[in-house]
Write a protein that holds these residues in place. Structure first.
Motif, short mmCIF file in Angstrom:
data_model
loop_
_atom_site.label_atom_id
_atom_site.label_comp_id
_atom_site.label_asym_id
_atom_site.label_seq_id
_atom_site.Cartn_x
_atom_site.Cartn_y
_atom_site.Cartn_z
N MET A 11 0.83 -1.21 0.00
CA MET A 11 0.00 0.00 0.00
C MET A 11 0.86 1.26 0.00
N VAL A 12 1.96 1.23 0.74
CA VAL A 12 2.86 2.38 0.76
C VAL A 12 3.46 2.59 -0.62
N LYS A 13 3.84 1.51 -1.26
CA LYS A 13 4.42 1.60 -2.61
C LYS A 13 3.40 2.18 -3.59
N ALA A 18 1.31 6.84 -6.63
CA ALA A 18 0.19 7.73 -6.91
C ALA A 18 0.54 9.18 -6.59
N SER A 19 1.27 9.40 -5.49
CA SER A 19 1.63 10.78 -5.14
C SER A 19 2.63 11.36 -6.14
N HIS A 20 3.54 10.54 -6.64
CA HIS A 20 4.48 11.02 -7.66
C HIS A 20 3.73 11.37 -8.94
N SER A 21 2.79 10.52 -9.31
CA SER A 21 1.99 10.79 -10.51
C SER A 21 1.18 12.07 -10.34
N LEU A 22 0.61 12.25 -9.16
CA LEU A 22 -0.17 13.45 -8.89
C LEU A 22 0.71 14.70 -8.95
#
Length: 86
Positions: A11-13, A18-22
């Motif tokens: 989940m952390v991965k 997702a945060s990098h993509s955002l």
């Protein structure tokens, strides 16, 4: 317990990806929006916080507090502490 650790790591991965993509999408959007001109000012300037704006309670903190209370224990008291320690 090992299975839960592996699930948490997965989940952390996923969250990190997702945060990098955002962040990349936000940078792209910022670049696109900076092309607009309003009057004589570029919209590239980031809006500053209003000094009269009041702080808003964090929904994440509220959720963490309710989870901590449901789980019981000392974690509930720690979540209720403010940012003064930082």
């Amino acid at each position: 317990m090992d299975q839960h650790t592996q699930q948490n790591a997965a989940m952390v991965k996923e969250s990190t990806a997702a945060s990098h993509s955002l962040a990349q999408q936000a940078a792209s959007l910022r670049e696109l929006v900076s092309q607009f001109r309003i009057g004589q000012h570029s919209s590239h300037k980031v809006m500053e916080a209003r000094p009269d704006a009041s702080p808003v309670a964090s929904p994440a903190r509220k959720l963490m507090a309710s989870v901590a209370r449901a789980a019981g224990g000392a974690a509930a008291a720690k979540v209720q502490e403010g940012w003064e320690d930082f």
